[in-house]
Design a protein around this motif. Sequence first.
Motif, mmCIF file in Angstrom:
data_model
loop_
_atom_site.group_PDB
_atom_site.id
_atom_site.type_symbol
_atom_site.label_atom_id
_atom_site.label_comp_id
_atom_site.label_asym_id
_atom_site.label_seq_id
_atom_site.Cartn_x
_atom_site.Cartn_y
_atom_site.Cartn_z
ATOM 1 N N VAL A 77 0.838 -1.198 0.000
ATOM 2 C CA VAL A 77 0.000 0.000 0.000
ATOM 3 C C VAL A 77 0.873 1.248 0.000
ATOM 4 C CG1 VAL A 77 -1.747 1.302 1.273
ATOM 5 C CG2 VAL A 77 -1.883 -1.198 1.163
ATOM 6 N N GLU A 78 1.903 1.255 0.859
ATOM 7 C CA GLU A 78 2.815 2.402 0.933
ATOM 8 C C GLU A 78 3.571 2.592 -0.375
ATOM 9 O OE1 GLU A 78 3.449 1.657 5.734
ATOM 10 O OE2 GLU A 78 4.971 1.032 4.282
ATOM 11 N N ALA A 79 3.933 1.476 -1.023
ATOM 12 C CA ALA A 79 4.651 1.570 -2.294
ATOM 13 C C ALA A 79 3.796 2.216 -3.369
ATOM 14 C CB ALA A 79 5.093 0.174 -2.741
ATOM 15 N N PHE A 80 2.497 1.890 -3.387
ATOM 16 C CA PHE A 80 1.621 2.503 -4.378
ATOM 17 C C PHE A 80 1.378 3.979 -4.065
ATOM 18 C CE2 PHE A 80 0.480 -1.831 -5.740
ATOM 19 C CZ PHE A 80 0.558 -1.644 -7.110
ATOM 20 N N VAL A 81 1.370 4.330 -2.790
ATOM 21 C CA VAL A 81 1.283 5.750 -2.434
ATOM 22 C C VAL A 81 2.498 6.486 -2.982
ATOM 23 C CG1 VAL A 81 1.345 7.404 -0.528
ATOM 24 C CG2 VAL A 81 -0.137 5.397 -0.385
ATOM 25 N N ILE A 82 3.675 5.900 -2.786
ATOM 26 C CA ILE A 82 4.911 6.506 -3.298
ATOM 27 C C ILE A 82 4.840 6.653 -4.819
ATOM 28 C CG2 ILE A 82 7.407 6.235 -3.490
ATOM 29 C CD1 ILE A 82 6.323 6.708 -0.624
ATOM 30 N N THR A 83 4.385 5.588 -5.478
ATOM 31 C CA THR A 83 4.336 5.595 -6.941
ATOM 32 C C THR A 83 3.351 6.630 -7.462
ATOM 33 O OG1 THR A 83 4.851 3.224 -6.917
ATOM 34 C CG2 THR A 83 4.005 4.142 -8.963
ATOM 35 N N VAL A 84 2.202 6.756 -6.803
ATOM 36 C CA VAL A 84 1.197 7.719 -7.239
ATOM 37 C C VAL A 84 1.678 9.150 -6.994
ATOM 38 C CG1 VAL A 84 -1.120 8.612 -6.771
ATOM 39 C CG2 VAL A 84 -0.749 6.151 -6.975
ATOM 40 N N VAL A 85 2.252 9.397 -5.828
ATOM 41 C CA VAL A 85 2.745 10.736 -5.510
ATOM 42 C C VAL A 85 3.881 11.131 -6.446
ATOM 43 C CG1 VAL A 85 3.918 12.159 -3.770
ATOM 44 C CG2 VAL A 85 2.027 10.659 -3.092
ATOM 45 N N ALA B 121 9.748 8.435 -7.783
ATOM 46 C CA ALA B 121 9.730 7.472 -6.683
ATOM 47 C C ALA B 121 10.731 7.871 -5.597
ATOM 48 C CB ALA B 121 10.042 6.071 -7.203
ATOM 49 N N ILE B 122 11.893 8.371 -6.004
ATOM 50 C CA ILE B 122 12.902 8.797 -5.035
ATOM 51 C C ILE B 122 12.415 10.016 -4.257
ATOM 52 C CG2 ILE B 122 15.240 9.703 -4.765
ATOM 53 C CD1 ILE B 122 15.966 8.097 -7.324
ATOM 54 N N ALA B 123 11.938 11.019 -4.995
ATOM 55 C CA ALA B 123 11.458 12.240 -4.340
ATOM 56 C C ALA B 123 10.266 11.954 -3.435
ATOM 57 C CB ALA B 123 11.092 13.282 -5.397
ATOM 58 N N ALA B 124 9.324 11.149 -3.925
ATOM 59 C CA ALA B 124 8.122 10.854 -3.143
ATOM 60 C C ALA B 124 8.444 10.009 -1.925
ATOM 61 C CB ALA B 124 7.090 10.142 -4.020
ATOM 62 N N GLY B 125 9.355 9.054 -2.062
ATOM 63 C CA GLY B 125 9.728 8.225 -0.921
ATOM 64 C C GLY B 125 10.315 9.039 0.212
ATOM 65 N N LEU B 126 11.220 9.940 -0.118
ATOM 66 C CA LEU B 126 11.830 10.789 0.907
ATOM 67 C C LEU B 126 10.798 11.758 1.482
ATOM 68 C CD1 LEU B 126 15.267 11.573 -0.787
ATOM 69 C CD2 LEU B 126 14.777 9.897 1.001
ATOM 70 N N LEU B 127 9.945 12.313 0.618
ATOM 71 C CA LEU B 127 8.929 13.255 1.076
ATOM 72 C C LEU B 127 7.947 12.583 2.034
ATOM 73 C CD1 LEU B 127 7.550 16.022 0.959
ATOM 74 C CD2 LEU B 127 6.323 15.237 -1.099
ATOM 75 N N VAL B 128 7.470 11.396 1.675
ATOM 76 C CA VAL B 128 6.535 10.677 2.536
ATOM 77 C C VAL B 128 7.194 10.315 3.864
ATOM 78 C CG1 VAL B 128 5.225 8.533 2.814
ATOM 79 C CG2 VAL B 128 5.108 9.797 0.663
ATOM 80 N N GLY B 129 8.451 9.890 3.809
ATOM 81 C CA GLY B 129 9.163 9.565 5.043
ATOM 82 C C GLY B 129 9.255 10.751 5.979
ATOM 83 N N VAL B 130 9.569 11.917 5.447
ATOM 84 C CA VAL B 130 9.684 13.125 6.271
ATOM 85 C C VAL B 130 8.315 13.539 6.806
ATOM 86 C CG1 VAL B 130 10.238 15.583 6.208
ATOM 87 C CG2 VAL B 130 11.778 13.937 5.115
ATOM 88 N N MET C 103 0.247 10.119 5.032
ATOM 89 C CA MET C 103 0.730 9.790 3.687
ATOM 90 C C MET C 103 -0.417 9.762 2.678
ATOM 91 S SD MET C 103 1.621 5.708 3.673
ATOM 92 C CE MET C 103 2.820 5.840 4.990
ATOM 93 N N PHE C 104 -1.602 9.332 3.127
ATOM 94 C CA PHE C 104 -2.751 9.333 2.224
ATOM 95 C C PHE C 104 -3.256 10.759 1.979
ATOM 96 C CE2 PHE C 104 -2.783 5.094 4.163
ATOM 97 C CZ PHE C 104 -2.745 4.328 3.021
ATOM 98 N N ALA C 105 -3.142 11.595 3.003
ATOM 99 C CA ALA C 105 -3.497 13.001 2.812
ATOM 100 C C ALA C 105 -2.560 13.651 1.804
ATOM 101 C CB ALA C 105 -3.438 13.735 4.156
ATOM 102 N N LEU C 106 -1.264 13.322 1.903
ATOM 103 C CA LEU C 106 -0.292 13.850 0.946
ATOM 104 C C LEU C 106 -0.621 13.375 -0.462
ATOM 105 C CD1 LEU C 106 2.387 15.301 0.295
ATOM 106 C CD2 LEU C 106 3.573 13.167 0.844
#
Length: 293
Positions: free
Chosen positions: A227-235, A244-253, A270-273
């Motif tokens: 689920v988190e991976a698809f959030v990263i991919t969509v963002v 994917a790199i930018a979204a992964g770091l952004l979601v983590g922060v 993360m879903f709000a983002l």
Amino acid sequence: MELSFNLIAQQLVTGLALGSIYVLVGVGLSLVFGLLTIVNFAHGAFFMLGAYVGVFVFAKTGNFWVCMVAVPLITGLVGILVERFLVRPLYGRGIDYPLLLTFGLAYVMMDLIRMMFGVQGEPFETPEALQGAIDIGIGMFPLYRLFLIGVTSVVLLALWLFLEKTRFGLIVRAGARDPLVLRVLGINISTVWLAIFGVGTAIAGLAGLLAAPMRGVSPEMGVPILVEAFVITVVGGMGSLGGAIAAGLLVGVVVSFTTLFQPELAEFSMFALMAITLIFKPNGLFGRKGLMS
């Protein structure tokens, strides 16, 4: 809560460490989707498989560094077999066929792990050499999380060099834009797809191993990470490695700072983002139109 520079900096580093896992999972998923246009619902299962391969190899060798080599090799090999014998016959039949296949495959892999290792999960301690904390100038910080950031940086650098500086990487990038051109030039596109699927699953397996000391190891661990991976991919944008790199770091922060102020809203954040991103950037931060067509 009084905010200080050190507190903000520590939370930022914590977010980058968490984001490192998200980046590895998101990059593996985006790599497969961007070239093969396959929505791989078994990606979380390969993440779980990597953690269990790490448990098995560590039990046999007692050496975490051997696990670091063995896990991506074994999960990548399994991914290659899956692509060759299960996914490949479905090419050209529509995007829903491999989607349903990988969805079912995820449950098969989960049940196989339960049969082999049980349903209770397995412990996986932080490697002795990476235990403890060190002072990074803004306070004490767990050494293992800094290790995560370092490993992710090395993997991303290696992937960039592979895609940008090698002949095979040039073929991969050309195939992502127009596979027909490669066929006209006499290049076997099936071999390219096979290699990319293997690389994507290998990265997912490595992410599972690295996440094991923090998240624990259980047959169900691949479900939330998918689920988190698809959030990263969509963002980030479907099929975009940079996204994917930018979204992964952004979601983590974002998750890290939400945990600091409102821990109960950490998962929601993360879903709000994702919702905010889709409102203002329907294709994601770096996505492109027409990829699903």
